[in-house]
Design an enzyme around this catalytic site. Structure first.
Site, PDB file in Angstrom:
ATOM      1  N   ASP A 182       0.852  -1.196   0.000  1.00  0.00           N
ATOM      2  CA  ASP A 182       0.000   0.000   0.000  1.00  0.00           C
ATOM      3  C   ASP A 182       0.885   1.242   0.000  1.00  0.00           C
ATOM      4  OD1 ASP A 182      -1.643   2.129   0.361  1.00  0.00           O
ATOM      5  OD2 ASP A 182      -2.789   1.285   2.023  1.00  0.00           O
ATOM      6  N   HIS A 187       0.740   7.971   3.979  1.00  0.00           N
ATOM      7  CA  HIS A 187       1.418   7.315   5.103  1.00  0.00           C
ATOM      8  C   HIS A 187       2.912   7.603   5.164  1.00  0.00           C
ATOM      9  CE1 HIS A 187      -2.394   5.276   5.350  1.00  0.00           C
ATOM     10  NE2 HIS A 187      -2.254   4.824   4.113  1.00  0.00           N
ATOM     11  N   ILE A 202      -0.108   9.383   8.577  1.00  0.00           N
ATOM     12  CA  ILE A 202      -0.823   8.521   9.520  1.00  0.00           C
ATOM     13  C   ILE A 202      -0.566   7.049   9.170  1.00  0.00           C
ATOM     14  CG2 ILE A 202      -2.592  10.293   9.880  1.00  0.00           C
ATOM     15  CD1 ILE A 202      -4.510   8.596   8.158  1.00  0.00           C
ATOM     16  N   GLY A 205      -4.636   1.901   7.891  1.00  0.00           N
ATOM     17  CA  GLY A 205      -5.672   1.177   8.625  1.00  0.00           C
ATOM     18  C   GLY A 205      -5.361  -0.312   8.666  1.00  0.00           C
TER      19      GLY A 205
END
Ligand code: HDC
Length: 284
Positions: A182, A187, A202, A205
């Site tokens: 990903d 990120h 961040i 998930g």
């Protein structure tokens, strides 16, 4: 017809993924391909979907799409076969399931089936929802359809959790996790994160899901399916506290994950259906 995409993974990818969701150098079965019980954590099943070609583009199905405004909303994974191969060539079939209009946001659900290309055996099935901020108001359906375990609310019972596991993530967790597939700049790239409304990059998930699912797996054993909602943002370096409830005589584990530093939920509505209905490593 769903487009077909190949995705191949090796033992190196397995070790990298396991480290990405918190495995330590001392946990040899996750990080050393020479270990007799070398294995991939079951949530690796979410990875092939990233390479799956979809029969749509966001711009075709929602208004005002912007990649910086995309957040992962929910994830449902079925592991269709154990043991999960530690290396495989797979074929993946992606499809659009639904687009829900939440007013200011759109919630888009897509599905991917992953098949072992050599044997034809189904390995994984995924349903992913993305929360597309600023893309609602197009007059679409207001509620998602009931899709059984994939949409179950998994409300925790009103008693203290049966098991609590704390997992500290590393400051570099997202930088490592992203290498499993990903590559969303949200990120890693501070500028991109800022455009999305965040002070800094961040955590994925699915990295938080992997950390929580590792705690479930290590206590209760393999699961047939697992579902989470990403309820709040996690920053790399924060500690995740996963609370688990096991119904008496039930094959389901309900769980949620909080950020220790803030007390806020990162994962809500977590649920997993165990392969072994009696599975509990502590009780033997
Ligand atoms: O819950 C808020 C939030 O911030 N959640 C955390 C999001 C997050 O951190 N996700 C992980 C990081 S992003 C990521 O990992 C991207 C990744 O790189 C790419 C993934 C690609 C996957 C594809 C694989 C192929 C937020 C912002 C999501 C919602 O908060 P609010 O706007 O305050 O919404 P709220 O008022 O609580 O609810 C409004 C309606 O939306 C529904 N809803 C809420 N959270 C949801 C959600 N639906 C789906 N997923 C969620 N997480 C609510 O139920 C509500 O609906 P209704 O009005 O009908 O009750």
């Amino acid at each position: 017809k769903s487009p077909e995409t190949e995705f191949t993974y090796t033992e190196r990818d397995v070790a990298l993924y396991n480290i990405g969701v918190g495995a330590k150098a001392t946990e040899l079965k996750y990080v050393f391909e020479g270990h007799e019980d070398f294995q991939v954590l079951p949530t690796y099943g979410v990875i092939p979907q990233f390479d799956a070609e979809m029969p749509f583009s966001f711009d075709e199905v929602v208004p005002n799409f912007s990649p910086t405004m995309l957040l992962h909303g929910e994830q449902y994974l079925e592991v269709r076969r154990y043991p999960i191969p530690t290396a495989a060539r797979t074929k993946n079939y992606g499809r659009l399931i639904e687009v829900v209009d939440k007013g200011s946001a759109a919630v888009l659900r897509s599905g991917v089936t992953t098949v072992d290309a050599e044997t034809g055996t189904e390995l994984f099935y995924n349903e992913a929802t993305v929360f597309l901020r600023g893309c609602g108001g197009f007059g679409g359906q207001k509620k998602p359809a009931d899709r059984g375990a994939a949409t179950a609310p998994n409300t925790p019972p009103g008693r203290l959790p049966d098991v609590v596991v704390e997992s500290r993530t590393d400051e570099d967790q997202a930088a490592i996790y992203r290498l499993s597939g990903d590559y969303n700049p949200l990120h890693i790239d501070p500028g991109f994160a800022k455009m999305g409304g965040f002070k800094k990059p961040i955590l994925h998930g699915l990295c938080s899901m992997g950390v929580a699912a590792k705690a479930v797996y290590e206590r209760f054993g393999p699961f047939r399916n697992i579902k989470v909602r990403f309820a709040g943002v996690v920053l790399p370096g924060q500690t995740l506290v996963t609370e688990m409830w096991r119904g008496e005589g039930s094959s389901r584990v309900v769980f949620q994950t909080k950020v220790k530093e803030t007390g806020k939920l990162a994962i809500s509505g977590g649920g997993a259906e165990l392969v072994d209905p009696a599975g509990d490593k502590e009780k033997g």
